[in-house]
Design an enzyme around this catalytic site. Structure first.
Site, PDB file in Angstrom:
ATOM      1  N   LYS A  36     -45.578  39.604 -39.506  1.00 35.80           N
ATOM      2  CA  LYS A  36     -44.154  39.246 -39.545  1.00 35.80           C
ATOM      3  C   LYS A  36     -43.423  40.300 -40.327  1.00 35.80           C
ATOM      4  CE  LYS A  36     -41.649  35.731 -38.157  1.00 35.80           C
ATOM      5  NZ  LYS A  36     -42.036  34.887 -37.010  1.00 35.80           N
TER       6      LYS A  36
HETATM    7  N1  GLU Z   1     -40.844  35.306 -33.415  1.00 37.11           N
HETATM    8  C1  GLU Z   1     -41.611  34.521 -32.491  1.00 37.11           C
HETATM    9  C2  GLU Z   1     -42.564  33.609 -33.229  1.00 37.11           C
HETATM   10  O1  GLU Z   1     -42.365  33.296 -34.366  1.00 37.11           O
HETATM   11  C3  GLU Z   1     -42.271  35.374 -31.427  1.00 37.11           C
HETATM   12  C4  GLU Z   1     -43.275  36.347 -31.932  1.00 37.11           C
HETATM   13  C5  GLU Z   1     -43.800  37.302 -30.858  1.00 37.11           C
HETATM   14  O2  GLU Z   1     -43.482  37.115 -29.696  1.00 37.11           O
HETATM   15  O3  GLU Z   1     -44.538  38.207 -31.236  1.00 37.11           O
HETATM   16  O4  GLU Z   1     -43.495  33.097 -32.663  1.00 37.11           O
END
Ligand code: GLU
Length: 418
Positions: A106
């Protein structure tokens, strides 16, 4: 620098208890608790005024035992290193629950994009990507959209990284616009996945009840909340409360969802939509409804308001919307919760499809994307449900048992270097 201790949030406590239930060695659990690597960067940005401002950004790789680090990037004034670390861990468990070959990551930048111009956001994004380029790459770390980061931001990420390496590299980011290798169906993927999970839980929580008699409240009207409202409306559910960051609306006879989508698109908010009662976000969470979907930020249902939740089913479309204490209160009150790592995994599942399509330079039809997404979501829900039944535990504990078991097995079989 990020503090060196592991996160103490919900993902951490669930990992520790899942480790115990699975009989994992304590030292292995200790390894899984720690993020693999964390990068903090300073991002100098030329503002429209001509002066420079320095923003702070983070990227955390929690675990890469099952594949490259995967997870979104958020732009928000309340981003903290602890939160990013917690969310990176959630991505590890999310990818493992739905069995896609990724680890968890993240990232975030402390900024308020609502008061920045498009040019400022572009310069911020490009410099952030340039600073992160030492850890990014299609087989290393693949960012995606998250809170306040759009398809356009993903296009700038693609372009900046590609400029650095000298050729277009579609696999470095997902959630891109269709024009530059995005996948059909990615925009609605999280909401479709939330709907699949919600639909699977219906027979168990509301046996025999038709959709038209089920009252749904959604907190958050961004990409996930608004697409989910549309899907639920099309499937015949009664949407009785919606909210966004500016406030909320309620109508016991059912909100006219297409009108709410238009109203929000034209004025930037659903707050104040004519013909509905005005409510705030607390009233939305505590108001009468059958299904409550928190689809905004984390930490919304806490020990202060969990006792007031009237829904029988809570579906976590957002990441970590329920605190550890609130989760316990909901469980003791018999409220069924579909946990984030299962409920909102549809986004990263279609990110995986997008990555695969980009690497293969072979693009799928929307129907292929949607049916494969549904197959994965149903299969994951069913596996989690079976574990919950055999272990006599709630869905969140079951999801962690499945996820932690998979990551622990990958770690065990690879062995710890050297
Ligand atoms: N931000 C989204 C999540 O928290 C998608 C993450 C992604 O597609 O890599 O799952």
């Amino acid at each position: 620098m990020l503090p060196a201790t592991p996160s103490l949030g919900i993902a951490d406590s669930l990992l520790v208890s899942a480790g115990r239930m699975l009989g994992l060695p304590e030292d292995l659990v200790e390894i899984l608790r720690h993020p693999k690597r964390e990068l903090t960067v300073s991002i100098p940005v030329k503002m429209d005024s001509g002066t420079y401002r320095v923003f702070t950004g983070y990227r955390v790789h929690h675990n890469i035992a099952r594949g490259p680090a995967k997870g979104g990037l958020r732009f928000h004034p309340q981003v903290t290193p602890e939160e990013i670390r917690e969310l990176a861990a959630l991505m590890t468990w999310k990818c493992a629950v739905v069995n896609i070959p990724y680890g968890g990551a993240k990232g975030g930048v402390v900024c308020d994009p609502s008061v920045m111009s498009k040019g400022e956001i572009e310069r911020l994004t490009r410099r952030f990507v340039s600073e992160l380029s030492i850890i990014l790459g299609p087989d290393r770390d693949i960012p995606a959209p998250d809170v306040n980061t759009s398809e356009q931001v993903m296009a700038w990420i693609l372009d900046t990284y590609s400029m650095t390496v000298g050729h277009s590299m579609l696999g470095v980011v997902t959630g891109k616009p269709i024009a530059v290798g995005g996948s059909l169906g990615r925009r609605e993927a999280t909401s479709r996945g939330v709907f699949s999970a919600l639909h699977e839980a219906m027979a168990e929580v509301f046996p025999g009840k038709p959709a038209g008699e089920i009252r749904v409240a959604i907190q958050g009207f961004g990409n996930v909340g608004s697409n989910l409202a549309r899907i639920l409306h099309e499937e015949g559910f009664r949407l009785i409360a919606l909210s966004d960051v500016h406030g909320g609306i309620r109508s016991d006879s059912g909100i006219d969802v297409p009108a709410a989508l238009d109203y929000s698109a034209s004025g930037g908010s659903i707050a104040g939509m004519p013909g509905c009662e005005e409510i705030d976000n607390q009233q939305l969470l505590a108001g009468p409804c059958d299904i409550l979907v928190p689809a905004a930020l984390g930490g919304q249902i806490t020990e202060r308001n969990a006792r007031h939740v009237q829904a029988k089913l809570v579906v976590e479309a957002a990441n970590a919307p329920i605190t550890v204490e609130a989760d316990e209160i909901l469980r003791s009150r018999g409220v069924v919760v579909i946990p984030d790592i299962l409920a909102n995994a549809g986004g990263v599942v279609v990110s995986y499809f997008e990555w695969v399509q980009g690497l293969a330079s072979y693009f799928w039809t929307e129907q292929m994307v949607n049916s494969r997404l549904e197959e994965i979501m149903r299969g994951a829900y069913c596996s989690v449900r079976n574990i919950a039944d055999t272990q006599r535990c709630d869905l969140r504990t079951a999801a962690y048992l499945l996820a932690v078991g998979r990551v622990a097995e990958a770690t065990r079989v690879r062995g710890i270097f050297p």
